[in-house]
Design a protein around this motif. Structure first.
Motif, PDB file in Angstrom:
ATOM      1  N   PRO A 286       0.873  -1.246   0.025  1.00 51.47           N
ATOM      2  CA  PRO A 286       0.078  -0.061  -0.043  1.00 51.47           C
ATOM      3  C   PRO A 286       0.882   1.366  -0.012  1.00 51.47           C
ATOM      4  N   THR A 287       2.223   1.158   0.239  1.00 50.01           N
ATOM      5  CA  THR A 287       2.939   2.394   0.409  1.00 50.01           C
ATOM      6  C   THR A 287       3.109   2.952  -1.012  1.00 50.01           C
ATOM      7  N   LEU A 288       2.618   2.190  -2.091  1.00 50.15           N
ATOM      8  CA  LEU A 288       2.774   2.620  -3.566  1.00 50.15           C
ATOM      9  C   LEU A 288       1.718   3.719  -3.606  1.00 50.15           C
ATOM     10  N   LEU A 289       0.646   3.938  -2.674  1.00 46.72           N
ATOM     11  CA  LEU A 289      -0.263   4.597  -2.909  1.00 46.72           C
ATOM     12  C   LEU A 289       0.068   6.039  -2.174  1.00 46.72           C
ATOM     13  N   THR A 290       0.850   5.769  -0.969  1.00 38.99           N
ATOM     14  CA  THR A 290       1.475   7.118  -0.553  1.00 38.99           C
ATOM     15  C   THR A 290       2.398   7.759  -1.385  1.00 38.99           C
ATOM     16  N   GLU A 291       2.985   6.977  -2.262  1.00 40.46           N
ATOM     17  CA  GLU A 291       4.252   7.740  -2.839  1.00 40.46           C
ATOM     18  C   GLU A 291       3.140   8.384  -4.386  1.00 40.46           C
ATOM     19  N   ALA A 292       2.048   7.984  -4.523  1.00 43.43           N
ATOM     20  CA  ALA A 292       1.399   8.540  -5.881  1.00 43.43           C
ATOM     21  C   ALA A 292       0.652   9.890  -5.638  1.00 43.43           C
ATOM     22  N   HIS A 293       0.337  10.332  -6.751  1.00 44.80           N
ATOM     23  CA  HIS A 293      -0.374  11.565  -6.789  1.00 44.80           C
ATOM     24  C   HIS A 293      -1.790  11.448  -7.532  1.00 44.80           C
ATOM     25  N   ILE A 294      -1.896  10.419  -8.312  1.00 43.53           N
ATOM     26  CA  ILE A 294      -3.137  10.453  -8.834  1.00 43.53           C
ATOM     27  C   ILE A 294      -3.505   8.851  -8.795  1.00 43.53           C
ATOM     28  N   LEU A 295      -4.627   8.422  -8.351  1.00 45.36           N
ATOM     29  CA  LEU A 295      -5.239   7.083  -8.480  1.00 45.36           C
ATOM     30  C   LEU A 295      -6.185   6.927  -9.623  1.00 45.36           C
ATOM     31  N   ALA A 296      -6.198   6.064 -10.700  1.00 47.97           N
ATOM     32  CA  ALA A 296      -7.246   5.913 -11.466  1.00 47.97           C
ATOM     33  C   ALA A 296      -7.827   4.795 -11.469  1.00 47.97           C
ATOM     34  N   LEU A 297      -9.098   4.681 -11.491  1.00 51.07           N
ATOM     35  CA  LEU A 297      -9.968   3.401 -11.181  1.00 51.07           C
ATOM     36  C   LEU A 297     -10.614   3.326 -12.826  1.00 51.07           C
ATOM     37  N   PRO A 298     -10.156   2.443 -13.622  1.00 56.82           N
ATOM     38  CA  PRO A 298     -10.687   2.434 -14.891  1.00 56.82           C
ATOM     39  C   PRO A 298     -11.956   1.806 -15.173  1.00 56.82           C
ATOM     40  N   GLY A 299     -12.322   1.594 -16.522  1.00 58.88           N
ATOM     41  CA  GLY A 299     -13.831   1.181 -16.500  1.00 58.88           C
ATOM     42  C   GLY A 299     -13.380  -0.447 -16.760  1.00 58.88           C
ATOM     43  N   GLY A 300     -14.725  -1.164 -16.838  1.00 55.74           N
ATOM     44  CA  GLY A 300     -14.628  -2.582 -16.935  1.00 55.74           C
ATOM     45  C   GLY A 300     -15.945  -3.233 -16.387  1.00 55.74           C
ATOM     46  N   PHE A 301     -15.624  -4.485 -16.061  1.00 59.39           N
ATOM     47  CA  PHE A 301     -16.793  -5.247 -15.302  1.00 59.39           C
ATOM     48  C   PHE A 301     -15.878  -5.914 -14.175  1.00 59.39           C
ATOM     49  N   SER A 302     -15.471  -4.973 -13.313  1.00 56.20           N
ATOM     50  CA  SER A 302     -14.960  -5.746 -12.048  1.00 56.20           C
ATOM     51  C   SER A 302     -15.705  -6.800 -11.425  1.00 56.20           C
ATOM     52  N   PHE A 303     -15.238  -8.009 -11.183  1.00 54.73           N
ATOM     53  CA  PHE A 303     -15.982  -9.186 -10.685  1.00 54.73           C
ATOM     54  C   PHE A 303     -17.296  -9.437 -11.542  1.00 54.73           C
ATOM     55  N   GLY A 304     -17.214  -9.090 -12.723  1.00 53.41           N
ATOM     56  CA  GLY A 304     -18.283  -9.384 -13.767  1.00 53.41           C
ATOM     57  C   GLY A 304     -19.509  -8.841 -13.571  1.00 53.41           C
ATOM     58  N   ASP A 305     -19.368  -7.542 -12.702  1.00 53.13           N
ATOM     59  CA  ASP A 305     -20.658  -6.834 -12.364  1.00 53.13           C
ATOM     60  C   ASP A 305     -21.708  -7.567 -11.427  1.00 53.13           C
ATOM     61  N   GLU A 306     -21.380  -8.575 -10.885  1.00 56.65           N
ATOM     62  CA  GLU A 306     -22.341  -9.280 -10.300  1.00 56.65           C
ATOM     63  C   GLU A 306     -22.347  -8.616  -8.883  1.00 56.65           C
ATOM     64  N   ILE A 307     -23.865  -9.217  -8.563  1.00 50.80           N
ATOM     65  CA  ILE A 307     -24.542  -8.186  -7.319  1.00 50.80           C
ATOM     66  C   ILE A 307     -24.855  -6.881  -7.663  1.00 50.80           C
ATOM     67  N   GLY A 308     -23.778  -5.727  -8.224  1.00 49.85           N
ATOM     68  CA  GLY A 308     -23.867  -4.730  -8.499  1.00 49.85           C
ATOM     69  C   GLY A 308     -22.952  -4.294  -9.113  1.00 49.85           C
ATOM     70  N   SER A 309     -22.886  -3.422  -9.977  1.00 54.57           N
ATOM     71  CA  SER A 309     -21.332  -2.893 -10.673  1.00 54.57           C
ATOM     72  C   SER A 309     -20.670  -2.027  -9.644  1.00 54.57           C
ATOM     73  N   GLY A 310     -19.601  -2.546  -9.706  1.00 50.34           N
ATOM     74  CA  GLY A 310     -18.477  -1.908  -8.640  1.00 50.34           C
ATOM     75  C   GLY A 310     -18.635  -2.312  -7.236  1.00 50.34           C
ATOM     76  N   GLN A 311     -19.694  -3.186  -6.808  1.00 50.07           N
ATOM     77  CA  GLN A 311     -19.944  -3.495  -5.576  1.00 50.07           C
ATOM     78  C   GLN A 311     -18.853  -4.382  -4.791  1.00 50.07           C
ATOM     79  N   ILE A 312     -18.432  -5.475  -5.561  1.00 50.79           N
ATOM     80  CA  ILE A 312     -17.245  -6.233  -5.002  1.00 50.79           C
ATOM     81  C   ILE A 312     -16.205  -5.473  -4.951  1.00 50.79           C
ATOM     82  N   LEU A 313     -15.661  -4.788  -6.039  1.00 43.50           N
ATOM     83  CA  LEU A 313     -14.475  -4.085  -6.124  1.00 43.50           C
ATOM     84  C   LEU A 313     -14.435  -3.249  -4.878  1.00 43.50           C
ATOM     85  N   ALA A 314     -15.740  -2.459  -4.819  1.00 41.44           N
ATOM     86  CA  ALA A 314     -15.668  -1.456  -3.587  1.00 41.44           C
ATOM     87  C   ALA A 314     -15.424  -2.178  -2.095  1.00 41.44           C
TER      88      ALA A 314
END
Lengths: 1032, 256
Positions: free
Chosen positions: B45-73
């Motif tokens: 997680p230290t990579l996050l500390t060093e970064a300035h921008i975090l990008a969450l790209p598009g897609g179908f994380s976890f196949g969009d099951e349950i609700g889109s973005g739900q399991i990734l969240a």
């Protein structure tokens, strides 16, 4: 004693109307297809958890995992008193006497929602180590105007929402409906099967007994083949095991072995109609070897092509159309599975062909999908009062299902669907044709190794990765080589799991980049028997321990482990010193992998189960010993079997206006016909530009008209994939099954030319273009049930000879292909007669060409006013080949002779067009295909707010021929007047006709001898073209 | 800071699809994006500390099951929750596109981090996935990702099945939430016409600081005019979508 929890997810009181559109479309569907008025319908998703012990805090956890707190609430089996809420909501939604349909998965069927939910639950720290199972399902509250009994509700459920092979449907009528009660009586789908031990099969029996065994075991072998196996084992002085018989049956199935394409066929012909080309009498020793690969090798030699990198022997063809990347292509069909389960069949079709790309060479990355559907439409049968035979699905339901399958498969994998087609014919009602294609890229060299060669070595470990093995898909390869009849075992159906495959694919590319494996192939038809069987050919042997393969549930017999076609699996060959890194990375990427054996050079495929040998097959016997069949074909069009539809179809006459042909009415009627009208509402549900590399998309035109005009081909930019910044490739398809009943030689020529022509239009170089062939044929093997097999086989020979001839003339090699040879349905019609529905012989040709510079890419719509409009190609006035008019009107018949293609001069025309594109002398280009010249003109115009005026100066009797005839090789282009001279100079020698020019009017105006014979607006054309599109 | 020192993390794995083009969109502006698998970030997680921008790209994380973005969240919350909180409190930038937007919303980071969730993204009015180019208006807002586009109408592709923004509660409550977003300058993009039934035609929102942006359209698929949907509008020019990435980078240049 295990516990079952149930969680039902409802919208909250403020958001009860959120699904109104869906509910309306369901009501409309049921009204249309079931002729039943539904007052209210409401779909509710639910989840169940089965655990050994009570889970602390489960309510809070489930609420967080399963619901969206902003708009949803949960009713659970833990708070029974809350269930009275449901009645309140139902009342709010105007239900008075709701019934309930509950749809859950049958035990063992892939339940993607449940798998994902389990992962979600495992994200919660306190659940990380708790063992539990999850299932998901759907409840449908329903109330119709006229009350429905259980049986009717069940019928409706299977018609629209469920599939008998996959789902369990439970009906609760209104009088029995108590939410409290149903939440107290919970069941969880559980697989309980017992593994059978491997057994020895005694082949030393009567012929009738052999045939019975063949049927009972779904081997789908011919009697000759079984007897060949019988004598082989006699020589070995032993009997085969069931595992061995299954492996042999899979490897020798038509699906895997392509026996018809390898057979020796004699061809003769008689009674050729006028204009149908005689191809003489001959014997061909293998259509594939002589006509397909034969053409490619000859072209490769004659043209000294350096860019054919890997052809025919791997999972896909590889070509070098880029300086950095190699490009591979494969197109597959998934017809029989799609007939049984349209959604699952198409989904596994697209995921399967993606795996072909992942499994080519050392593993390529899929970058684009194509898909072509050949289907029937319910409307046709309804309008003509023809009953669809029993057991067949409503063709519209098939369409919905296969479309959703391709949509989910492509979208969820992040692969754009860039090109495709919908083709309709009543004879696709027996078997839909579902073609799925994929293009992939792979760096030419990586880790100092060329990537197109597989490198498994004796001593490498065999690793199976991705999905687990279940009963699903057992006998898929043999099944697809059989006719579709009643009583099919349910195990042939498979559901795909896009997320598992996506992880597997991402992992594969990462592991390849790190050099963690030596070879890979996919587990497609035939499962491990095919993947390990094929890979072991290179090392000359393998040892497999079946019990080490990961399974979905216990109880699988050794032969099932060997041939199951459970999806999302690939087989890797990994050096022992890299195995730890390989397995660690797999684990980190949530990809399940297990070492199941080792490659060796023993000459045998040796199969063990828990230490005991259950099969030991000589690889030479398995792959090389089968002798080709000898078949006879004869082309005599008068020997066609009668059509299954006996009644005459009523059609109107060609419309007239003031005693002349009413061209506007004909044009608009054409626009509304199934093979021409827009399917934009379907196509826009595919993601066609993920990866940000799709330059030419399925639709084009200007914003004002919604980018709604049809494109000719898809163009993919190589730069975003790490290839040349100015480089791109075009992908196009061609198929004309409607021509097959006239002549399959011409059909094949038309198909090739259509694919090529489409690619030429967008800018592909004809001298850097390759082809992929996909045959879908009715059964051409003679039997009592197949009296006209010799004719169908002759049709196959003619189509293949045409491919050979035209590919040589065009100088375009075939790099990959596939054949599906049993596309027939045998069933019972409404009069209790046995009928057979065969698909029209269908050949899909996919063209892949390099577009040397992105600045020369052109699209179909006209760009500016006052530009010159040319027809490149013949005027065809002496022919009567308006195929689409023949479909529409009673007094129009297509007649021999049909317009022929002259491939030798045609390719020169394409070279000239390409030069003109290169010199930027063409502003827009569009191919003329279904519907003919006038339709293509209207298509060019209606993508914009501009207009077109042309003069034809022909007598009225020739209008129809000129404006509506179809053939091959013709293209419409627009040219800026300042480039007229240069353009005409380059095209010198090609048939070229200046038709007219573009205008600002927004209308297509046609004059003949200065009299206006047509004046139609682009808006009206577009409206008719999009007649069934509705809101996107 | 110099843009060559700006560190961008682009998340991938578990069904995220658009990581390559999202990284390309940053790279074309001279920053060095790193595509990172969720699992690798969880391990480090230290990579996050060093970064300035975090990008969450598009897609179908976890196949969009349950609700889109739900399991990734859920996964981000339970595995990276702390690091993310620090990242946000440090005033770093986040962009969530399509599925990434859905995940940010499900995580509760949009529209207001660390408060009770009151907005969600759900199934389009039409009930299905849609891929088409649409006109978007960019209102004046606090969003640092759109500040070079204020007042413009731009054309971008949408590719989603669950892009309809819905607010919590009854009509009055929903209106109140909307008005608050409007007042706080959090409405970053709106559809010119009703595309998917989204409340008040909202296509993208930012957090009150303007540094976290979530949007349904795909700017990373419009970074070159070769990708324009109309044959007549293709050219070698930079695409309008690029401006969004450029704006974010400029903000980092000035503020970090």
């Amino acid at each position: 004693m295990s516990l079952i929890y149930r969680f039902e997810i409802y919208p909250d009181i403020h958001h009860l109307e959120g699904s109104a559109t869906r509910e309306k479309s369901l009501k409309d569907w049921i009204a249309q297809y079931e002729n039943r008025e539904i007052k209210n319908i409401w779909e509710i998703k639910y989840f169940q958890i089965e655990a050994e012990q009570p889970i602390a805090n489960i309510l809070t956890i489930a609420r967080e995992v399963f619901t969206d707190s902003v708009v949803e609430v949960m009713i659970s089996s833990l708070e029974l008193e809350q269930s009275s809420q449901i009645d309140l909501w139902l009342e709010k939604k105007n239900f008075q006497k709701p019934c309930l349909i509950d749809i859950s998965f049958r035990p063992g069927v892939t339940d993607n929602s449940a798998l994902a939910s389990l992962e979600a639950l495992h994200c919660i720290p306190e659940l990380k180590t708790i063992s539990m199972k999850v299932s998901s399902g759907m409840m449908i509250y329903i109330e119709s105007t006229h009350p429905m009994i259980s049986l009717q509700l069940e019928g409706l459920a299977y018609e629209k929402f469920a599939n008998k092979l996959l789902h369990k449907v439970t009906i609760t009528t209104h009088s029995e409906l108590s939410h409290k009660k149903r939440l107290q009586n919970l069941t969880f789908p559980a697989v309980s099967i017992i593994a059978e031990k491997a057994k020895v099969i005694n082949l030393d029996v009567e012929i009738s007994q052999l045939e019975k065994m063949n049927n009972d075991n779904c081997w789908a072998l011919s009697l000759d083949e079984i007897q060949f196996i019988q004598s082989y084992y006699k020589k070995l002085s032993r009997s085969p095991t069931d595992v061995e018989m299954e492996v042999i049956a899979q490897s020798w199935s038509e699906h895997c072995k392509h026996k018809i394409f390898s057979s020796e066929i004699t061809y003769s012909e008689s009674q050729l109609p006028p204009g149908v080309k005689s191809i003489g009498e001959f014997t061909v020793k293998g259509i594939f070897k002589n006509f397909i690969r034969g053409a490619t090798l000859k072209i490769q030699e004659e043209r000294k092509i350096p860019w054919l990198i890997s052809i025919f022997h791997d999972n896909a063809g590889i070509v070098r159309f880029d300086d950095v990347l190699d490009i591979c292509i494969k197109v597959e069909t998934h017809n029989s599975p799609s007939a049984l389960d349209p959604y699952g069949g198409a989904l596994t079709g697209i995921l399967g062909v993606n795996r072909d790309i992942l499994g080519v060479g050392l593993g390529a990355k899929p970058i684009a999908n194509t898909n072509v559907f050949c289907l029937a439409e319910n409307q046709y049968f309804e309008e003509n009062k023809i009953s669809i035979p029993l057991l067949l699905k409503n063709p519209d339901r098939i369409k919905e299902g296969v479309h959703l399958g391709v949509q989910d498969g492509g979208n969820k994998s992040g692969i754009p669907t860039v090109n495709g087609a919908f083709v309709f014919d009543r004879d696709f009602v027996g078997k839909p044709l579902v073609f799925c294609g994929t293009v992939g890229v792979i760096p030419q060299v990586e880790n100092g190794k060329v990537t197109h060669e597989k490198g498994q070595r004796p001593g490498d470990l065999i690793v199976m990765a991705g999905g687990r093995i279940g009963k699903d898909g057992i006998h898929g390869a043999t099944f697809s080589s059989m006719e579709l009849v009643d009583g099919v075992p349910t195990s042939v159906v498979q559901i795909g799991d896009p997320i598992t495959q996506k992880r597997l694919g991402d992992f594969l590319i990462e592991a390849r980049t790190l050099g963690l494996f030596n070879s890979v192939t996919d587990n497609g038809a035939g499962g491990l028997s095919s993947s390990v069987g094929e890979m072991s050919q290179l090392t000359n042997g393998a040892h497999v321990d079946l019990e080490k393969a990961l399974i979905k549930y216990p109880g699988l017999s050794p032969f099932e482990l060997m041939v199951s076609e459970s999806q999302e699996r690939m087989t890797f060959s990994v050096a022992p010193k890299k195995i730890k890194l390989f397995l660690d990375l797999a684990h980190k990427r949530s990809v399940e992998a297990s070492v199941i054996g080792e490659f060796n050079n023993s000459g045998f495929l040796s199969i063990f189960y828990e230490g005991e040998s259950v099969g030991n097959i000589d690889l030479h016997f398995l792959h090389e010993s089968l002798l080709p069949m000898k078949l006879k074909s004869h082309f005599d069009p008068t020997h066609m079997a009668p059509h299954w539809i006996k009644q005459t179809i009523k059609k109107p006459r060609l419309p007239l206006k003031a005693q002349k042909f009413d061209l506007e009415k004909i044009l608009l009627e054409l626009f509304r016909s199934p093979n021409i009208r827009s399917h934009e509402n379907y196509i826009r549900r595919y993601d066609h530009e993920v990866k940000a590399a799709t330059i030419v998309k399925p639709f084009t035109g200007t914003k004002e008209v919604g980018f709604s005009a049809p494109s000719d081909a898809g163009v993919i930019w190589m730069k975003p994939h790490g290839g040349g910044a100015d480089n791109s490739i075009a992908i196009a398809c061609g198929l004309c099954p409607k021509v097959s009943k006239f002549d399959t030689y011409l059909m094949a020529e038309y198909a090739v030319d259509e694919a090529v022509r489409n690619a030429i239009c967008v800018g592909a170089n004809p001298d850097e273009m390759v082809l992929v062939d996909n045959y879908c044929w009715p059964d051409p093997i003679s039997s009592a049930r197949n009296p006209d097999a010799e004719y169908k086989l002759a049709q196959l020979v003619r189509a293949s000879k045409a491919l050979y001839d035209i590919s040589l003339d065009y100088g375009m090699p075939f790099v990959s292909g596939k054949d599906s040879m049993k596309n027939d349905f045998i069933g019972i019609n409404e009069f209790q007669e046995t009928i057979k529905i065969s698909v029209p012989p269908t050949l899909l040709v996919t063209a892949l060409g390099r577009v040397p510079s992105i600045s020369m890419i052109r699209t179909s719509e006209i760009k500016k006013e006052s530009e010159l409009l040319y027809l490149i190609g013949e005027n065809l006035i002496q022919f009567q080949s308006a195929f689409e008019l023949g479909e529409l009107y009673e007094d129009y018949q297509v007649q021999y002779p049909l317009p022929q293609l002259n491939p030798k001069s045609q390719i020169e025309i394409y070279r000239k067009i390409h030069l003109a594109l290169k010199d930027k002398l063409i502003e827009s280009s569009h191919d003329i295909s279904d519907g003919g010249l006038l339709l293509a003109l209207a298509e060019k115009m209606m993508g914009t707010t501009l207009g077109i005026k042309i003069s034809i100066d022909l007598p009225e009797k020739e209008w129809i021929n000129f404006l509506f005839n179809e053939s091959a090789g013709r293209i419409l282009v627009t040219v800026n007047p300042k480039n007229q001279k240069a353009f005409e100079q380059i095209l010198h020698g090609a048939p070229l006709m200046l038709l007219g020019e573009t205008t600002s009017s927004g209308h297509l105006v046609v004059k003949s001898n200065r009299v206006e014979i047509l004046n139609v607006s682009g808006v009206v054309c577009m409206k008719n073209y999009k007649c069934q599109v509705g809101e996107i | 800071m110099n843009r060559s020192n700006i560190k961008v993390l682009v998340l991938t794995g578990d069904g995220i699809n658009c990581e390559e083009e999202t990284a390309n969109a940053f790279r074309e502006h001279g920053v060095q994006p790193r595509i990172i698998h969720i699992q690798d970030l969880i391990e480090k997680p230290t990579l996050l500390t060093e970064a300035h921008i975090l990008a969450l790209p598009g897609g179908f994380s976890f196949g969009d099951e349950i609700g889109s973005g739900q399991i990734l969240a859920l996964k981000l919350k339970y595995s990276l929750g702390e690091a993310l909180t620090t990242f946000i409190k440090d005033g770093k930038l986040i962009i969530g596109i399509c599925n990434g937007f859905q995940a940010l919303v499900r995580l509760g980071l949009l529209p207001k981090p660390f408060t009770q969730r009151e907005m969600t993204l759900t199934h389009n009015r039409q009930g299905h996935f849609i891929n088409r180019w649409v006109d978007l208006t960019i209102p004046q807002s606090k969003c640092v990702w759109t500040n070079t586009l204020y007042g413009l109408t731009i054309n971008l592709p949408i590719r989603h099945g669950e892009g309809k923004i819905v607010f919590a509660g009854d009509k009055a409550s929903q209106d109140k939430i909307y008005e608050s977003l409007l007042e706080q300058g959090q409405i970053a993009l709106t559809y010119k016409e009703d595309i998917n039934g989204s409340s008040f035609k909202i296509a993208g929102v930012s957090d009150p600081s303007g540094r976290i942006l979530g949007l349904m359209p795909h700017p990373e698929a419009a970074t070159s005019e070769w990708l324009n949907p109309s044959g007549g509008e293709k050219s070698g020019q930079i695409g309008i979508g690029s401006k969004i990435f450029e704006s974010g980078i400029q903000f980092c240049e000035t503020n970090f």
